[in-house]
Design an enzyme around this catalytic site. Structure first.
Site, PDB file in Angstrom:
ATOM      1  N   ASP A   8     100.403  69.536  20.776  1.00 51.75           N
ATOM      2  CA  ASP A   8      99.021  70.854  20.672  1.00 51.75           C
ATOM      3  C   ASP A   8      99.443  71.459  21.815  1.00 51.75           C
ATOM      4  O   ASP A   8     100.218  71.677  22.661  1.00 51.75           O
ATOM      5  CB  ASP A   8      97.825  69.507  21.231  1.00 51.75           C
ATOM      6  CG  ASP A   8      97.011  70.414  21.150  1.00 51.75           C
ATOM      7  OD1 ASP A   8      96.297  71.905  20.544  1.00 51.75           O
ATOM      8  OD2 ASP A   8      96.528  70.690  23.416  1.00 51.75           O
ATOM      9  N   ASP A  10      96.900  75.104  22.986  1.00 55.24           N
ATOM     10  CA  ASP A  10      96.297  74.939  23.978  1.00 55.24           C
ATOM     11  C   ASP A  10      95.737  73.387  25.150  1.00 55.24           C
ATOM     12  O   ASP A  10      95.228  73.036  24.504  1.00 55.24           O
ATOM     13  CB  ASP A  10      95.012  75.803  23.362  1.00 55.24           C
ATOM     14  CG  ASP A  10      95.426  76.867  22.711  1.00 55.24           C
ATOM     15  OD1 ASP A  10      95.241  78.152  23.813  1.00 55.24           O
ATOM     16  OD2 ASP A  10      95.042  77.159  21.463  1.00 55.24           O
ATOM     17  N   THR A  42      98.215  72.082  15.875  1.00 56.58           N
ATOM     18  CA  THR A  42      97.261  73.465  16.724  1.00 56.58           C
ATOM     19  C   THR A  42      95.599  73.327  16.017  1.00 56.58           C
ATOM     20  O   THR A  42      96.038  73.414  14.456  1.00 56.58           O
ATOM     21  CB  THR A  42      98.316  74.550  17.237  1.00 56.58           C
ATOM     22  OG1 THR A  42      96.968  75.169  17.312  1.00 56.58           O
ATOM     23  CG2 THR A  42      98.318  75.247  15.621  1.00 56.58           C
ATOM     24  N   GLY A  43      94.857  73.463  16.120  1.00 58.62           N
ATOM     25  CA  GLY A  43      93.788  74.217  15.913  1.00 58.62           C
ATOM     26  C   GLY A  43      93.745  75.409  15.618  1.00 58.62           C
ATOM     27  O   GLY A  43      92.697  75.875  14.649  1.00 58.62           O
ATOM     28  N   LYS A 193      95.231  66.105  12.920  1.00 60.34           N
ATOM     29  CA  LYS A 193      96.696  65.769  13.118  1.00 60.34           C
ATOM     30  C   LYS A 193      97.317  64.912  12.763  1.00 60.34           C
ATOM     31  O   LYS A 193      98.147  64.960  12.471  1.00 60.34           O
ATOM     32  CB  LYS A 193      96.343  66.319  14.788  1.00 60.34           C
ATOM     33  CG  LYS A 193      95.835  67.193  14.923  1.00 60.34           C
ATOM     34  CD  LYS A 193      95.660  68.023  15.852  1.00 60.34           C
ATOM     35  CE  LYS A 193      95.012  69.415  16.669  1.00 60.34           C
ATOM     36  NZ  LYS A 193      95.565  70.080  18.107  1.00 60.34           N
ATOM     37  N   ASP A 216      95.236  67.113  24.819  1.00 67.84           N
ATOM     38  CA  ASP A 216      93.890  66.904  25.148  1.00 67.84           C
ATOM     39  C   ASP A 216      92.423  67.206  24.371  1.00 67.84           C
ATOM     40  O   ASP A 216      91.803  66.399  25.921  1.00 67.84           O
ATOM     41  CB  ASP A 216      94.177  68.225  26.297  1.00 67.84           C
ATOM     42  CG  ASP A 216      93.816  69.514  25.721  1.00 67.84           C
ATOM     43  OD1 ASP A 216      93.288  70.302  25.688  1.00 67.84           O
ATOM     44  OD2 ASP A 216      94.249  70.160  24.656  1.00 67.84           O
ATOM     45  N   ASN A 219      89.929  66.868  19.015  1.00 69.14           N
ATOM     46  CA  ASN A 219      90.654  66.984  17.730  1.00 69.14           C
ATOM     47  C   ASN A 219      91.768  65.920  17.603  1.00 69.14           C
ATOM     48  O   ASN A 219      92.924  66.639  16.468  1.00 69.14           O
ATOM     49  CB  ASN A 219      91.213  68.236  17.609  1.00 69.14           C
ATOM     50  CG  ASN A 219      92.019  69.154  18.017  1.00 69.14           C
ATOM     51  OD1 ASN A 219      91.873  68.986  19.119  1.00 69.14           O
ATOM     52  ND2 ASN A 219      92.429  70.554  17.737  1.00 69.14           N
TER      53      ASN A 219
END
Length: 265
Positions: A8, A10, A42-43, A193, A216, A219
């Site tokens: 991930d 962020d 990532t989102g 994901k 973290d 998601n």
């Protein structure tokens, strides 16, 4: 033996200043030199994740990037999409109607822009636009097109109420995520994901037992669940810590580097 690491951005790769620490950069470079595939997961929209791939030396080579919470996978040689599960026009309009019924500001997101129906964007929407580097385009309802993600933004207490009222039918038609408390995000029902990483690993001939996933947020739950080794950051939400095989240090304490040193090298 770990052959692929899905990371991930962020709150995991990035510290609180949205930077890659020297220790994290060194650990990722060491993994790459050992022949391990590094995949950022990532989102964020694809354009908003490119800088991170450049920082790590992934961009322009035979590497992959998973964005929009797993709805899109791109080949980093030329940014061609190898996986794309969009939300279609009728779905986007349905979600805008839902947001208006709840008196919630919302927008759809794709690589070129954020599309909104209302001109007066709240600070949370402006924050998201600045974070991902995309303009907010006020779009008439009849001109809405397919997009890769749909977001509702509001203070946490308001969104908590909205989340409680989401119907089972919505969960049957969308993957619904809370990447952070002030956002509710909708993507294609077959996207997350974990599934995107599993599809990519299969494409590369790597069993999921040899995949490490680290994140973290809420998601990241499916990624942590499906990876052979699931690692939660010290700053992760509690649900992710409960599901993970291991909890490392926080993103401001080089938790990513510590996890790679413990399990990969």
């Amino acid at each position: 033996m770990i052959k692929l690491i899905a990371i991930d951005i962020d709150g995991t790769l990035y510290n609180s200043q949205k930077e890659v620490s020297p220790a994290n950069l060194e650990a990722v470079q060491k993994a790459l030199q050992a022949g391990i595939k590094i995949v950022l997961c990532t989102g964020r929209p694809t354009p908003a994740a490119i800088q991170a791939t450049k920082t790590l030396g992934l961009y322009g080579h035979d590497n992959y990037l998973i964005t929009y919470h797993g709805a899109v996978t791109s080949q980093l040689k030329d940014l061609s999409r190898t996986r794309s599960l969009p939300l279609y026009e009728d779905q986007i309009k349905q979600l805008f109607d839902l947001a208006q019924d709840q008196n919630i500001y919302a927008f759809s997101q794709k690589d070129t822009a954020i599309q909104a129906l209302e001109e007066a964007a709240p600070d949370l929407a402006k924050y998201e636009a600045q974070l991902v580097g995309l303009p907010i385009e006020v779009t008439p309802r009849q001109d809405l097109t397919q997009a890769d993600k749909f977001m509702m933004v509001a203070p946490t207490d308001k969104l908590d109420q909205v989340a409680q009222n989401l119907t089972p039918d919505l969960y049957n038609h969308y993957t619904i995520l809370r990447s952070e408390p002030r956002f509710i995000e909708f993507i294609h029902k077959d996207s997350d994901k974990g599934r995107a990483t599993a599809q990519l690993a299969d494409q590369l001939g790597i069993p999921m037992s040899e995949v490490m996933g680290i994140g973290d947020g809420g998601n990241d739950l499916q990624l942590i669940d499906q990876a052979g080794l699931g690692v939660a950051m010290g700053n992760a939400v509690q649900d992710l810590k409960d599901k993970a095989d291991y909890v490392t240090a926080s993103n401001d304490q080089d938790g990513l580097a510590q996890a790679l040193e413990k399990f990969v090298f």
